[in-house]
Design a protein around this motif. Structure first.
Motif, PDB file in Angstrom:
ATOM      1  N   LYS A   2      15.980  -2.294   8.909  1.00 41.41           N
ATOM      2  CA  LYS A   2      13.989  -3.446   9.033  1.00 41.41           C
ATOM      3  C   LYS A   2      14.494  -4.149   9.495  1.00 41.41           C
ATOM      4  O   LYS A   2      15.374  -4.645   9.833  1.00 41.41           O
ATOM      5  CB  LYS A   2      14.562  -3.099   7.122  1.00 41.41           C
ATOM      6  CG  LYS A   2      15.180  -3.460   6.548  1.00 41.41           C
ATOM      7  CD  LYS A   2      15.471  -3.648   4.914  1.00 41.41           C
ATOM      8  CE  LYS A   2      14.189  -3.861   4.337  1.00 41.41           C
ATOM      9  NZ  LYS A   2      14.847  -4.288   3.006  1.00 41.41           N
ATOM     10  N   SER A   5      15.780 -10.073   6.661  1.00 43.73           N
ATOM     11  CA  SER A   5      16.102 -10.312   5.621  1.00 43.73           C
ATOM     12  C   SER A   5      15.335 -10.848   5.073  1.00 43.73           C
ATOM     13  O   SER A   5      15.026 -12.488   5.273  1.00 43.73           O
ATOM     14  CB  SER A   5      17.150  -9.555   4.743  1.00 43.73           C
ATOM     15  OG  SER A   5      17.529 -11.089   4.961  1.00 43.73           O
ATOM     16  N   GLY A  81       2.458  -4.332   3.257  1.00 44.43           N
ATOM     17  CA  GLY A  81       3.921  -4.681   3.091  1.00 44.43           C
ATOM     18  C   GLY A  81       5.216  -4.313   4.364  1.00 44.43           C
ATOM     19  O   GLY A  81       5.818  -4.462   4.680  1.00 44.43           O
ATOM     20  N   LYS A  82       4.327  -4.294   5.817  1.00 45.17           N
ATOM     21  CA  LYS A  82       4.946  -4.247   6.939  1.00 45.17           C
ATOM     22  C   LYS A  82       3.877  -5.639   7.610  1.00 45.17           C
ATOM     23  O   LYS A  82       3.341  -6.419   7.568  1.00 45.17           O
ATOM     24  CB  LYS A  82       4.512  -2.702   7.225  1.00 45.17           C
ATOM     25  CG  LYS A  82       4.996  -1.680   6.365  1.00 45.17           C
ATOM     26  CD  LYS A  82       4.528  -0.522   7.364  1.00 45.17           C
ATOM     27  CE  LYS A  82       4.664   0.767   5.746  1.00 45.17           C
ATOM     28  NZ  LYS A  82       4.150   2.304   6.623  1.00 45.17           N
ATOM     29  N   THR A 169       9.663  -9.723   1.118  1.00 48.45           N
ATOM     30  CA  THR A 169       9.476  -8.996   2.372  1.00 48.45           C
ATOM     31  C   THR A 169       9.179  -7.940   3.186  1.00 48.45           C
ATOM     32  O   THR A 169       8.315  -7.229   2.223  1.00 48.45           O
ATOM     33  CB  THR A 169      11.270  -9.294   3.576  1.00 48.45           C
ATOM     34  OG1 THR A 169      11.545  -9.376   4.575  1.00 48.45           O
ATOM     35  CG2 THR A 169      12.425  -7.959   2.694  1.00 48.45           C
ATOM     36  N   SER A 170       8.619  -7.862   4.567  1.00 49.64           N
ATOM     37  CA  SER A 170       8.403  -6.443   4.879  1.00 49.64           C
ATOM     38  C   SER A 170       9.349  -5.663   4.851  1.00 49.64           C
ATOM     39  O   SER A 170      10.334  -5.731   5.047  1.00 49.64           O
ATOM     40  CB  SER A 170       7.681  -6.958   6.642  1.00 49.64           C
ATOM     41  OG  SER A 170       8.704  -7.353   7.277  1.00 49.64           O
ATOM     42  N   GLU A 171       8.641  -4.301   5.146  1.00 54.83           N
ATOM     43  CA  GLU A 171       9.488  -3.155   4.758  1.00 54.83           C
ATOM     44  C   GLU A 171      10.059  -2.512   5.956  1.00 54.83           C
ATOM     45  O   GLU A 171      10.654  -1.550   6.241  1.00 54.83           O
ATOM     46  CB  GLU A 171       8.736  -2.350   3.225  1.00 54.83           C
ATOM     47  CG  GLU A 171       7.142  -1.464   3.928  1.00 54.83           C
ATOM     48  CD  GLU A 171       7.206  -0.768   2.800  1.00 54.83           C
ATOM     49  OE1 GLU A 171       6.786  -0.224   3.327  1.00 54.83           O
ATOM     50  OE2 GLU A 171       7.375  -1.487   1.416  1.00 54.83           O
ATOM     51  N   GLN A 172       8.797  -2.656   7.030  1.00 52.33           N
ATOM     52  CA  GLN A 172       8.410  -2.057   8.233  1.00 52.33           C
ATOM     53  C   GLN A 172       8.076  -3.216   9.521  1.00 52.33           C
ATOM     54  O   GLN A 172       6.714  -3.818   8.917  1.00 52.33           O
ATOM     55  CB  GLN A 172       8.018  -1.040   8.586  1.00 52.33           C
ATOM     56  CG  GLN A 172       7.884  -0.142   9.638  1.00 52.33           C
ATOM     57  CD  GLN A 172       7.264   1.468   9.326  1.00 52.33           C
ATOM     58  OE1 GLN A 172       6.030   0.859  10.128  1.00 52.33           O
ATOM     59  NE2 GLN A 172       8.082   2.155   9.138  1.00 52.33           N
ATOM     60  N   ASP A 197      11.309  -2.120  14.247  1.00 51.67           N
ATOM     61  CA  ASP A 197      11.875  -0.539  14.076  1.00 51.67           C
ATOM     62  C   ASP A 197      10.635  -0.279  14.910  1.00 51.67           C
ATOM     63  O   ASP A 197      11.172   0.831  15.081  1.00 51.67           O
ATOM     64  CB  ASP A 197      11.213   0.088  12.192  1.00 51.67           C
ATOM     65  CG  ASP A 197      11.744  -0.940  11.275  1.00 51.67           C
ATOM     66  OD1 ASP A 197      12.874  -1.099  10.925  1.00 51.67           O
ATOM     67  OD2 ASP A 197      11.525  -2.369  10.333  1.00 51.67           O
ATOM     68  N   ASN A 466       7.330   6.997  10.193  1.00 52.78           N
ATOM     69  CA  ASN A 466       6.655   7.003   8.592  1.00 52.78           C
ATOM     70  C   ASN A 466       7.246   8.850   8.065  1.00 52.78           C
ATOM     71  O   ASN A 466       7.497   8.715   6.750  1.00 52.78           O
ATOM     72  CB  ASN A 466       5.085   6.463   8.238  1.00 52.78           C
ATOM     73  CG  ASN A 466       5.414   5.415   8.353  1.00 52.78           C
ATOM     74  OD1 ASN A 466       6.599   4.664   7.774  1.00 52.78           O
ATOM     75  ND2 ASN A 466       4.295   4.437   8.765  1.00 52.78           N
TER      76      ASN A 466
END
Length: 478
Positions: A2, A5, A81-82, A169-172, A197, A466
């Motif tokens: 990822k 952070s 979220g990305k 934070t973004s997850e990807q 990623d 994914n």
């Protein structure tokens, strides 16, 4: 894997707390303009209304010192979220240039349409155009920022904005770029292997000193007569292209107007040589010599190849934009790139405005670009750190690219496979798509109309990241 952070980004930008609630409204957007950041500042933050197919977003303009201008776009609703970061073309210097047009290359639009928080930069300077390199004159700090630092600084600033606006934070994270943006994509995999990623690298100009200095100087010298005039003028590309296609189209077993692999094409153009009076329907010996040298690519006085291959067969319809011009003052961008690169960016000691491509010495000058090669080049085939971090990378290149040599991309892929222990091992993380007949970054359409709009590497990359489904095509709709 990822991205950096949120805790690290927040620490660098004023101690924001992860998990902090974020009301995604106009007030929350405006509040970002007052955000205190380390090593930079926020210039503005404003809501941009939705315009189909783009959602409403908070547009943040910021600067990472000394001079990297950054734009971050944060969806007001439906953030997935990305994070999606776009590269920058040419010598860049124009913030958000790609998003001013309808294309997706080097643009934030593909990510924003899908709900990603997105960002891009001008790569560290203001330029009058993407072929303006005067900013780099005796300015190694700016060359460093253009070479690699703008990538990580854009990521850093964007994640601080994400943290403040969404409370986490973004997850990807995904990076997409073509040409110089493709070079940036390779640089991200090499220098920042855990930052993204997924990476999309189109027509990657991964070796600037070899490509823009050595190879482009060769192309320009080959088409310049002793009196400084241009030898192969606009207007004969169709004549050449038709002869090439007649001899090489069917080499792949298909008569489809495309050359699947120009390395297999050795078209003989001698039948086109003028007999008697010169005209538009024949080629002079000098013009034939230009084409021979373009096909060969640069060599030194000992005959050693200095850069892989030359101008690929099948690229003739696009020569006006990159090599010959259109007779009306347009195109011939290779000349602008090599001239400005040589004057201000290439050499350890910049020669300045008096330098021309005619001054390039193929025996000496390739060894006079040590500092810039360290800043700019991203052609190391060992991307083991990126692979070990679980990163996925789609590389695509048109076989009819007349400016960024597709042969270099194929050579890099073969070397990367060897470094990985075999192609099967490399394919776990890297997918290469070579597209017959396609212009540089799909800017100009090929005969059947295929251009960048007909490509979609984003959907297969998302499926790979994914769902673990390796890509088999990057054609839109497949």
């Amino acid at each position: 894997m990822k991205p950096l952070s949120f805790f690290l980004a927040a620490t660098a930008f004023g101690g924001l707390a992860a998990g902090q609630a974020a009301a995604q409204d106009a007030a929350s957007c405006a509040a970002l303009a007052n955000m205190s950041i380390s090593g930079g500042f926020v210039a503005s933050a404003n809501v941009v209304d939705a315009v189909d197919p783009l959602p409403a977003y908070c547009e943040v303009r910021a600067t990472a010192l000394p001079a990297i201008s950054i734009e971050v776009r944060l969806p007001m609703e439906g953030w997935n979220g990305k994070y999606y970061q776009a590269g920058c073309g040419g010598f860049c210097g124009v913030l958000g240039r790609a998003d001013a047009a309808a294309g997706w290359i080097n643009a934030m639009r593909p990510g924003l349409e899908r709900g990603y928080a997105t960002a891009t930069s001008d790569s560290g300077h203001h330029g009058l155009s993407v072929v303006d390199a005067a900013w780099a004159y005796n300015n190694p700090a700016a060359e460093r920022d253009w070479g690699y630092r703008s990538i990580s600084e854009t990521h850093r600033v964007a994640h601080a904005m994400i943290g403040a606006f969404y409370g986490g934070t973004s997850e990807q994270a995904i990076f997409q770029g073509c040409s110089t943006g493709g070079r940036m994509a390779h640089m991200a995999a090499e220098r920042f292997p855990e930052m993204f990623d997924g990476i999309i690298a189109g027509a990657p100009a991964m070796d600037y000193t070899g490509l823009v200095a050595t190879k482009m100087a060769w192309l320009m010298q080959a088409n310049t007569a002793r009196d400084g005039s241009q030898i192969l003028m606009p207007g004969k590309e169709a004549l050449i292209g038709e002869a090439v296609m007649a001899q090489c189209d069917a080499l792949d077993g298909k008569d489809d107007g495309l050359i699947d692999d120009p390395r297999q094409c050795e078209a003989d153009l001698s039948a086109l040589q003028c007999v008697g009076e010169e005209g538009e329907d024949c080629l002079t010996p000098a013009e034939l010599s230009v084409i021979d040298r373009w096909r060969q690519g640069p060599v030194n006085s000992a005959g050693e190849q200095l850069y892989p291959g030359g101008v690929p067969a099948g690229s003739e319809p696009f020569w006006w934009l990159w090599l010959t011009g259109n007779g009306q003052g347009g195109g011939k961008l290779v000349n602008a790139f090599v001239t400005n690169f040589g004057r201000y960016m290439a050499f350890d000691h910049d020669p300045g405005a008096g330098w021309t491509a005619a001054d390039f010495d193929f025996d000496v000058d390739p060894g006079r670009m040590g500092q810039s090669s360290g800043f700019y080049n991203a052609d190391n085939p060992d991307i083991s750190a990126f692979r070990e971090a679980g990163g996925k990378m789609i590389i695509w290149h048109g076989w009819a690219d007349a400016i960024v040599t597709p042969y270099k991309t194929v050579d890099w892929y073969d070397a990367a496979a060897e470094a990985a222990g075999g192609e099967d091992a490399l394919k776990e993380n890297v997918a290469l798509f070579m597209i017959p007949g396609l212009d540089h970054c799909g800017i100009l359409p090929r005969a059947d109309g295929l251009a960048q709009a007909g490509l979609d590497p984003m959907t297969p990359l998302e499926a790979w990241l994914n769902a673990g489904v390796a890509p088999t095509s990057i054609m839109a709709g497949q």
